[in-house]
Design a protein around this motif. Structure first.
Motif, mmCIF file in Angstrom:
data_model
loop_
_atom_site.group_PDB
_atom_site.id
_atom_site.type_symbol
_atom_site.label_atom_id
_atom_site.label_comp_id
_atom_site.label_asym_id
_atom_site.label_seq_id
_atom_site.Cartn_x
_atom_site.Cartn_y
_atom_site.Cartn_z
ATOM 1 N N ARG A 147 6.146 8.614 -5.234
ATOM 2 C CA ARG A 147 6.172 10.037 -5.618
ATOM 3 C C ARG A 147 7.587 10.410 -6.018
ATOM 4 O O ARG A 147 8.548 9.770 -5.598
ATOM 5 N N LYS A 185 9.143 4.162 5.369
ATOM 6 C CA LYS A 185 8.812 2.725 5.304
ATOM 7 C C LYS A 185 9.138 2.167 3.922
ATOM 8 O O LYS A 185 8.897 2.815 2.924
ATOM 9 N N GLU A 239 0.425 15.601 5.263
ATOM 10 C CA GLU A 239 0.448 14.854 6.517
ATOM 11 C C GLU A 239 -0.736 15.222 7.399
ATOM 12 O O GLU A 239 -1.229 16.349 7.363
ATOM 13 N N TYR A 299 11.323 9.830 -4.246
ATOM 14 C CA TYR A 299 11.390 8.731 -3.284
ATOM 15 C C TYR A 299 12.504 7.782 -3.733
ATOM 16 O O TYR A 299 12.652 7.511 -4.926
ATOM 17 N N ARG A 302 0.829 -1.208 0.000
ATOM 18 C CA ARG A 302 0.000 0.000 0.000
ATOM 19 C C ARG A 302 0.855 1.246 0.000
ATOM 20 O O ARG A 302 1.712 1.424 0.871
ATOM 21 N N GLY A 303 0.612 2.119 -0.948
ATOM 22 C CA GLY A 303 1.345 3.375 -0.980
ATOM 23 C C GLY A 303 1.417 3.895 -2.395
ATOM 24 O O GLY A 303 1.149 3.163 -3.352
ATOM 25 N N ILE A 304 1.736 5.180 -2.524
ATOM 26 C CA ILE A 304 1.867 5.799 -3.841
ATOM 27 C C ILE A 304 3.306 6.274 -3.998
ATOM 28 O O ILE A 304 3.814 7.008 -3.157
ATOM 29 N N PHE A 345 -5.787 8.325 -1.612
ATOM 30 C CA PHE A 345 -5.099 7.434 -0.684
ATOM 31 C C PHE A 345 -5.097 8.059 0.711
ATOM 32 O O PHE A 345 -4.788 9.231 0.865
ATOM 33 N N ARG A 394 7.866 7.684 3.152
ATOM 34 C CA ARG A 394 7.866 8.254 4.503
ATOM 35 C C ARG A 394 8.502 7.312 5.527
ATOM 36 O O ARG A 394 7.905 6.974 6.554
ATOM 37 N N GLU A 429 -3.602 7.133 4.586
ATOM 38 C CA GLU A 429 -2.787 6.251 5.423
ATOM 39 C C GLU A 429 -3.089 6.569 6.887
ATOM 40 O O GLU A 429 -2.918 7.707 7.320
ATOM 41 N N VAL A 480 0.920 15.002 -1.436
ATOM 42 C CA VAL A 480 0.855 14.262 -0.186
ATOM 43 C C VAL A 480 0.739 15.284 0.933
ATOM 44 O O VAL A 480 1.460 16.268 0.951
ATOM 45 N N GLU A 532 -3.401 11.571 0.519
ATOM 46 C CA GLU A 532 -2.806 11.898 -0.767
ATOM 47 C C GLU A 532 -3.892 12.184 -1.784
ATOM 48 O O GLU A 532 -4.844 11.425 -1.935
#
Lengths: 364, 128
Positions: free
Chosen positions: A297, A348, B68, A300, A293-295, B41, A346, B43, B66, B61
């Protein structure tokens, strides 16, 4: 902060668009929503103000030689009336800019460059200009509208007597009359769809903007911002300078090696680019699809085990595929389809795999 | 702008709704979702995680950016909105209802005092 520049269309859309600073300009990032605008371009058509782009004329008996020496594609293959996607490189193969070269005549060229690079490009071009050639920056007085999507031809045709179907992809025509204004109409774009880019005097742009939206309204044509422009070009794997391309990334690495023609003779950057084409460049641009899970960007880091092996250049949730995907510049040895890698999101590590690109290709 | 009067608001654009006892429900404001655009998205922390006021506890997101999430209060996460995994767009369509993010059991309710009421939040947003 320096005052933000605005295009001649600012008064037309300032109250209906969400405006953001972009490369020194105040431009619309969205009108009705990025996903909606993205979808409109894929299924119908959308209209973009891209007047911030730079236009540089290169004219004179020695213009051809200058453009040929500065760019990686073979200008000899472009006949008058043809547009060519190309790049300008430094001697070390790094990219000065990617651009379109419009061949207006045997000795007359229009170079369309990225907004943030106008000054740098001008300086680079002038530095290499020799003999009888004039280099002129006409960015300020030139507006550009892009009408993109499958309905583009039928919508634009309503405004002109010129048979637009005759303008084939990567061809253009000058002085086309479009409901009372005149411009250069080019069958090009930055979305992966059929469409037109229209260059015209800045003061005529508001009138044409309104005419196109009026003509297209019933067909679902809507104004679109830079947000959708970015997701559209990303799905089609069209490089963005500052993301995929930079002074430290060559066109071969960034996946636009098709615009590097080694058989054209000498040009700036040739030696390094030739070696990269023959032996393989150290890095390769690949598509990544997230498994976890994640996007992904831009910027990164990409890892295999503990080793940093690349960087994401662009990424989002693809509006067409609804998948979290990115483009990444990866060590060549690892650039194999199916290869699993980790993207650091971030702090992870999230697993992804290399998938084929482009993420989107139009069917017709 | 839609701002329920009975909620409290943080300067990071979260809303806080008291749910009885020391529990509060938390989400982002209508203003925040509108600024972000299409949310794709979300989180969130896990049930049982401890949140510290003003520290990041997750992220939202949109297609483009993105952003926070900052905890408006300190406490323990007792519930998360699992629907957002498949339907993050609920944050756009119903920021104060289906778009809620977590329920937190506060260490104490002193943190609530520091938050703004609807009028004050409205004034802050209008200044920007």
């Amino acid at each position: 902060m320096a005052e933000l520049k605005r295009t001649s269309l600012y008064p037309v859309y300032k109250d209906e668009a969400k405006l953001v600073p972009f490369g020194g300009w105040e431009l619309p990032v969205q009108f009705s929503g990025i996903k909606r605008e993205h979808e409109a371009v894929r299924e119908k058509a959308g209209l973009f103000d891209v007047s911030h782009m730079g236009e540089i004329e290169v004219i004179g008996p020695d213009a051809f030689a200058l453009v040929q020496r500065l760019t990686t594609n073979n200008v000899e293959k472009a006949v008058p009336g043809q547009a060519q996607y190309t790049a300008m490189c430094y001697p070390d193969g790094g990219t000065v800019d990617d651009l379109l070269v419009y061949r207006k005549g045997e000795t007359s060229f229009l170079l369309v460059v990225n907004a943030a690079n106008i000054e740098k490009d001008l300086e680079w071009i002038e530095k290499h200009a020799v003999g009888n050639v004039e280099v002129r920056n006409i960015s300020k007085e030139t507006a550009q509208l892009a009408l993109q999507g499958p309905l583009s031809v039928s919508v634009l045709q309503k405004l002109t007597e010129t048979n637009l179907a005759e303008i084939k992809p990567f061809r253009f025509r000058e002085s086309v009359e479009l409901s009372g204004v005149s411009g250069l109409v080019s069958r090009t774009g930055y979305t992966g769809e059929d469409g037109f880019e229209i260059y015209l005097p800045a003061e005529d742009a508001p009138s044409l903007w309104k005419s196109i939206l009026e003509a297209g309204e019933a067909l679902g044509v809507i104004p679109c911002g830079l947000g959708a422009r970015d997701t559209l070009r990303f799905e089609a794997k069209l490089a963005l300078y500052g993301n995929e391309l930079s002074a430290s990334v060559s066109p071969v690495e960034a996946g636009i090696g098709f615009a590097v023609k080694l058989d054209k003779g000498e040009f700036i950057g040739r030696e390094v680019l030739a070696r990269q084409k023959e032996e393989g460049a150290p890095r390769k641009l690949v598509g990544l699809e997230m498994i976890g899970r994640g996007i992904p960007r831009s910027n990164y880091s990409v890892y295999r085990g503990e080793e940093e092996v690349g960087v994401v250049t662009s990424g989002t949730q693809s509006p067409t595929l609804k998948k979290n995907v990115g483009l990444a510049l990866i060590q060549r040895e690892l650039a194999e389809l199916g290869q699993e890698l980790d993207v650091e999101i971030r702090g992870k590590r999230v697993v992804a795999k290399i998938v084929p690109t482009p993420f989107y290709k139009r069917s017709s | 702008m839609n701002l329920p009067k009975e909620f409290r608001y943080s300067d990071e654009h979260e809303w806080v709704k008291q749910e009885g006892g020391n529990k509060v429900r938390i989400g982002i404001t209508d203003f925040a979702q509108s600024e972000l655009g299409d949310i794709v998205f979300v989180e969130l922390p896990e049930v049982g995680d401890e949140l510290e006021a003003n520290s990041p506890f997750g992220s939202v997101e949109s297609v483009k950016t993105v952003s926070e999430l900052y905890a408006p209060v300190s406490g323990k996460v007792v519930e998360i909105n699992e629907d957002l995994e498949d339907s993050p767009e609920n944050v756009n369509t119903a920021p104060y209802e289906g778009g809620w993010m977590v329920v937190v059991e506060m260490t104490d309710d002193a943190g609530l005092e520091k938050l703004m009421d609807a009028d004050k939040y409205q004034a802050m947003v209008s200044e920007d």
